[in-house]
Design a protein around this motif. Structure first.
Motif, PDB file in Angstrom:
ATOM      1  N   VAL A 121      12.258 -22.900  17.750  1.00  0.00           N
ATOM      2  CA  VAL A 121      12.864 -21.577  17.910  1.00  0.00           C
ATOM      3  C   VAL A 121      14.359 -21.742  18.143  1.00  0.00           C
ATOM      4  CG1 VAL A 121      12.844 -19.423  19.213  1.00  0.00           C
ATOM      5  CG2 VAL A 121      10.726 -20.735  18.934  1.00  0.00           C
ATOM      6  N   ARG A 122      15.169 -21.106  17.280  1.00  0.00           N
ATOM      7  CA  ARG A 122      16.619 -21.111  17.436  1.00  0.00           C
ATOM      8  C   ARG A 122      17.122 -19.681  17.515  1.00  0.00           C
ATOM      9  NH1 ARG A 122      19.577 -24.274  12.873  1.00  0.00           N
ATOM     10  NH2 ARG A 122      21.324 -23.383  14.006  1.00  0.00           N
ATOM     11  N   THR A 123      18.011 -19.452  18.460  1.00  0.00           N
ATOM     12  CA  THR A 123      18.610 -18.129  18.604  1.00  0.00           C
ATOM     13  C   THR A 123      20.128 -18.193  18.557  1.00  0.00           C
ATOM     14  OG1 THR A 123      18.518 -18.358  21.017  1.00  0.00           O
ATOM     15  CG2 THR A 123      16.676 -17.238  19.937  1.00  0.00           C
ATOM     16  N   ASP A 124      20.687 -19.360  18.228  1.00  0.00           N
ATOM     17  CA  ASP A 124      22.131 -19.510  18.071  1.00  0.00           C
ATOM     18  C   ASP A 124      22.355 -20.632  17.062  1.00  0.00           C
ATOM     19  OD1 ASP A 124      21.767 -21.955  19.485  1.00  0.00           O
ATOM     20  OD2 ASP A 124      22.001 -20.884  21.368  1.00  0.00           O
ATOM     21  N   ASN A 125      23.602 -21.031  16.857  1.00  0.00           N
ATOM     22  CA  ASN A 125      23.918 -22.014  15.819  1.00  0.00           C
ATOM     23  C   ASN A 125      23.976 -23.452  16.335  1.00  0.00           C
ATOM     24  OD1 ASN A 125      24.122 -20.905  13.180  1.00  0.00           O
ATOM     25  ND2 ASN A 125      25.835 -19.666  13.910  1.00  0.00           N
ATOM     26  N   ARG A 126      23.374 -23.714  17.475  1.00  0.00           N
ATOM     27  CA  ARG A 126      23.248 -25.097  17.910  1.00  0.00           C
ATOM     28  C   ARG A 126      22.245 -25.818  17.011  1.00  0.00           C
ATOM     29  NH1 ARG A 126      22.168 -24.429  24.252  1.00  0.00           N
ATOM     30  NH2 ARG A 126      20.812 -22.820  23.392  1.00  0.00           N
ATOM     31  N   PRO A 127      22.396 -27.148  16.778  1.00  0.00           N
ATOM     32  CA  PRO A 127      21.559 -27.845  15.794  1.00  0.00           C
ATOM     33  C   PRO A 127      20.086 -27.864  16.142  1.00  0.00           C
ATOM     34  CG  PRO A 127      22.863 -29.411  17.062  1.00  0.00           C
ATOM     35  CD  PRO A 127      23.390 -28.050  17.373  1.00  0.00           C
ATOM     36  N   LEU A 128      19.724 -27.853  17.423  1.00  0.00           N
ATOM     37  CA  LEU A 128      18.335 -27.936  17.826  1.00  0.00           C
ATOM     38  C   LEU A 128      17.959 -26.715  18.659  1.00  0.00           C
ATOM     39  CD1 LEU A 128      18.094 -31.709  18.829  1.00  0.00           C
ATOM     40  CD2 LEU A 128      17.422 -30.640  16.675  1.00  0.00           C
ATOM     41  N   GLY A 129      16.683 -26.418  18.648  1.00  0.00           N
ATOM     42  CA  GLY A 129      16.186 -25.318  19.454  1.00  0.00           C
ATOM     43  C   GLY A 129      14.985 -25.773  20.258  1.00  0.00           C
ATOM     44  N   ARG A 130      14.349 -24.838  20.886  1.00  0.00           N
ATOM     45  CA  ARG A 130      13.156 -25.125  21.676  1.00  0.00           C
ATOM     46  C   ARG A 130      11.956 -25.281  20.757  1.00  0.00           C
ATOM     47  NH1 ARG A 130      10.815 -21.086  26.397  1.00  0.00           N
ATOM     48  NH2 ARG A 130       8.987 -22.325  26.980  1.00  0.00           N
ATOM     49  N   THR A 131      11.162 -26.345  20.961  1.00  0.00           N
ATOM     50  CA  THR A 131      10.000 -26.609  20.120  1.00  0.00           C
ATOM     51  C   THR A 131       8.723 -26.332  20.900  1.00  0.00           C
ATOM     52  OG1 THR A 131      11.186 -28.291  18.855  1.00  0.00           O
ATOM     53  CG2 THR A 131       8.789 -28.316  18.709  1.00  0.00           C
ATOM     54  N   LEU A 132       7.825 -25.543  20.293  1.00  0.00           N
ATOM     55  CA  LEU A 132       6.577 -25.134  20.930  1.00  0.00           C
ATOM     56  C   LEU A 132       5.395 -25.614  20.096  1.00  0.00           C
ATOM     57  CD1 LEU A 132       7.558 -21.405  21.542  1.00  0.00           C
ATOM     58  CD2 LEU A 132       7.932 -23.317  23.105  1.00  0.00           C
ATOM     59  N   GLN A 133       4.274 -25.853  20.751  1.00  0.00           N
ATOM     60  CA  GLN A 133       3.024 -26.177  20.056  1.00  0.00           C
ATOM     61  C   GLN A 133       2.137 -24.945  20.112  1.00  0.00           C
ATOM     62  OE1 GLN A 133       2.173 -29.253  18.487  1.00  0.00           O
ATOM     63  NE2 GLN A 133       0.528 -27.981  17.646  1.00  0.00           N
ATOM     64  N   LEU A 134       1.835 -24.365  18.940  1.00  0.00           N
ATOM     65  CA  LEU A 134       1.037 -23.147  18.876  1.00  0.00           C
ATOM     66  C   LEU A 134      -0.280 -23.415  18.180  1.00  0.00           C
ATOM     67  CD1 LEU A 134       3.739 -20.518  17.808  1.00  0.00           C
ATOM     68  CD2 LEU A 134       3.164 -21.303  20.113  1.00  0.00           C
ATOM     69  N   ALA A 135      -1.343 -22.836  18.700  1.00  0.00           N
ATOM     70  CA  ALA A 135      -2.658 -22.884  18.059  1.00  0.00           C
ATOM     71  C   ALA A 135      -2.901 -21.539  17.389  1.00  0.00           C
ATOM     72  CB  ALA A 135      -3.747 -23.183  19.082  1.00  0.00           C
ATOM     73  N   TRP A 136      -3.300 -21.574  16.109  1.00  0.00           N
ATOM     74  CA  TRP A 136      -3.509 -20.316  15.393  1.00  0.00           C
ATOM     75  C   TRP A 136      -4.638 -19.519  16.017  1.00  0.00           C
ATOM     76  CZ3 TRP A 136       0.866 -20.532  13.843  1.00  0.00           C
ATOM     77  CH2 TRP A 136       1.394 -21.404  12.901  1.00  0.00           C
ATOM     78  N   GLN A 137      -4.528 -18.221  15.931  1.00  0.00           N
ATOM     79  CA  GLN A 137      -5.551 -17.349  16.490  1.00  0.00           C
ATOM     80  C   GLN A 137      -6.841 -17.444  15.690  1.00  0.00           C
ATOM     81  OE1 GLN A 137      -4.056 -13.399  17.076  1.00  0.00           O
ATOM     82  NE2 GLN A 137      -2.359 -14.068  18.367  1.00  0.00           N
ATOM     83  N   ALA A 138      -7.951 -17.213  16.369  1.00  0.00           N
ATOM     84  CA  ALA A 138      -9.259 -17.448  15.757  1.00  0.00           C
ATOM     85  C   ALA A 138      -9.629 -16.393  14.716  1.00  0.00           C
ATOM     86  CB  ALA A 138     -10.339 -17.485  16.844  1.00  0.00           C
ATOM     87  N   ASP A 139      -8.937 -15.247  14.725  1.00  0.00           N
ATOM     88  CA  ASP A 139      -9.342 -14.175  13.815  1.00  0.00           C
ATOM     89  C   ASP A 139      -8.693 -14.272  12.442  1.00  0.00           C
ATOM     90  OD1 ASP A 139      -6.837 -13.651  14.733  1.00  0.00           O
ATOM     91  OD2 ASP A 139      -7.149 -11.504  15.046  1.00  0.00           O
ATOM     92  N   ILE A 140      -8.014 -15.388  12.151  1.00  0.00           N
ATOM     93  CA  ILE A 140      -7.509 -15.616  10.803  1.00  0.00           C
ATOM     94  C   ILE A 140      -7.810 -17.054  10.415  1.00  0.00           C
ATOM     95  CG2 ILE A 140      -5.201 -16.144  11.698  1.00  0.00           C
ATOM     96  CD1 ILE A 140      -4.082 -15.204   9.000  1.00  0.00           C
ATOM     97  N   ALA A 141      -8.396 -17.225   9.241  1.00  0.00           N
ATOM     98  CA  ALA A 141      -8.731 -18.558   8.746  1.00  0.00           C
ATOM     99  C   ALA A 141      -7.765 -18.909   7.618  1.00  0.00           C
ATOM    100  CB  ALA A 141     -10.171 -18.595   8.239  1.00  0.00           C
ATOM    101  N   LEU A 142      -7.067 -20.024   7.748  1.00  0.00           N
ATOM    102  CA  LEU A 142      -6.108 -20.456   6.738  1.00  0.00           C
ATOM    103  C   LEU A 142      -6.694 -21.614   5.950  1.00  0.00           C
ATOM    104  CD1 LEU A 142      -3.199 -20.157   5.621  1.00  0.00           C
ATOM    105  CD2 LEU A 142      -2.568 -22.009   7.169  1.00  0.00           C
ATOM    106  N   PRO A 143      -6.964 -21.444   4.665  1.00  0.00           N
ATOM    107  CA  PRO A 143      -7.467 -22.556   3.864  1.00  0.00           C
ATOM    108  C   PRO A 143      -6.394 -23.610   3.675  1.00  0.00           C
ATOM    109  CG  PRO A 143      -6.977 -20.662   2.484  1.00  0.00           C
ATOM    110  CD  PRO A 143      -6.796 -20.215   3.898  1.00  0.00           C
ATOM    111  N   PRO A 144      -6.789 -24.850   3.344  1.00  0.00           N
ATOM    112  CA  PRO A 144      -5.781 -25.899   3.127  1.00  0.00           C
ATOM    113  C   PRO A 144      -4.802 -25.497   2.041  1.00  0.00           C
ATOM    114  CG  PRO A 144      -7.986 -26.825   3.234  1.00  0.00           C
ATOM    115  CD  PRO A 144      -8.159 -25.343   3.170  1.00  0.00           C
ATOM    116  N   ALA A 145      -3.531 -25.800   2.252  1.00  0.00           N
ATOM    117  CA  ALA A 145      -2.503 -25.465   1.261  1.00  0.00           C
ATOM    118  C   ALA A 145      -2.673 -26.334   0.026  1.00  0.00           C
ATOM    119  CB  ALA A 145      -1.125 -25.668   1.863  1.00  0.00           C
TER     120      ALA A 145
END
Length: 272
Positions: free
Chosen positions: A195-219
């Motif tokens: 997540v970046r909210t300014d023009n600094r080279p790095l931002g905050r990195t988060l680990q998110l788990a997808w919600q169970a009500d949407i299934a994403l097939p392999p790309a």
């Protein structure tokens, strides 16, 4: 005097992203109407769908108009998502493909300033027809600063949610949106999100788990000709680093070719 964003949104609370950590990382505490968010995805039209799903669900359940501009083919949008206006790619709810509603012009993946001008003109007309808050999702290979700034003005004037999805290499560009979310190592169960909210080279990195009500097939390995071929982007903040983007087989071929050229140049230097 209230800020323009507050005037356009009527002081409404942001829509939760679906993840507490992501809400806390965003300046507004969620998806804020009247703002533009960039999403950098390794497979635009595919891997960002789980991230945007809570916002799509909110717009659909609440009856907000949804516009999909430049949607890549075969994007796995949930069947409950209905598009009031869609150009290019898959269209809901009929399942047909192509132009739908309002005589919209079919637009390719946005690359040039002229295509962005046409897209912004079409979006401006679409917003003018809406008497309520709307959601606009834009897929673009290139996003000139002038085009993004115009989308920001549209979002602030109409109080709309606007998301611009771009290839992963864009995460090193200058930031013209209100926030940028870069998907890192996405999978069928979750992803890291920077997540970046300014023009600094790095931002905050988060680990998110997808919600169970949407299934994403392999790309798929290849998502069509709209995807860019091998591209090399140098980190503007560290010239020693660069990122190569493209299909795996094409990237390997490009690296092999560069290795052969480097070996040949080294051999010629020794002989001379």
């Amino acid at each position: 005097m209230r800020p323009r964003t507050e005037e356009a949104t009527g002081g409404t609370a942001p829509v939760p992203t679906g993840w507490t950590a992501l809400d806390e990382a965003l300046p507004s505490g969620g998806w804020q109407a009247g703002e533009v968010v960039e999403v950098c995805s390794p497979h635009p039209g595919w891997t960002e769908i789980p991230l945007l799903w809570p916002l799509l669900r909110h717009a659909t359940v609440c009856g907000h108009p949804v516009a999909l501009l430049g949607l890549p083919p075969s994007s796995p949008l949930p069947s409950c998502v209905t598009a009031d206006w869609c150009v290019s790619g898959d269209v809901h709810p009929s399942g047909a493909r192509g132009e739908q509603n309002h005589g919209a012009t079919i637009l390719p993946a946005l690359r040039t300033a002229a295509e962005w001008q046409a897209a912004c003109d079409a979006a401006d007309r679409w917003f003018a027809r809406q008497g309520r808050r709307a959601l606009l999702l834009v897929w673009a290979l290139e996003a000139p600063a002038a085009g993004v700034r115009r989308l920001r003005r549209l979002a602030r004037r109409t109080g709309a949610w606007v998301c611009v999805v771009r290839p992963s290499l864009a995460r090193w560009d200058d930031l013209w949106a209100d926030a940028r979310l870069a998907l890192l190592c996405p999978g069928v169960r979750g992803a890291q999100v920077q997540v970046r909210t300014d023009n600094r080279p790095l931002g905050r990195t988060l680990q998110l788990a997808w919600q169970a009500d949407i299934a994403l097939p392999p790309a798929p390995l290849h998502l069509g000709d709209a995807q860019p071929r091998v591209r090399v982007r140098q980190d503007p903040h560290d010239r020693r680093r660069a990122v190569v983007s493209g299909r795996l087989d094409e990237v390997c071929q490009a690296l092999d070719r560069l290795a052969r050229e480097e070996a040949r140049a080294s051999s010629e230097a020794h002989t001379s």
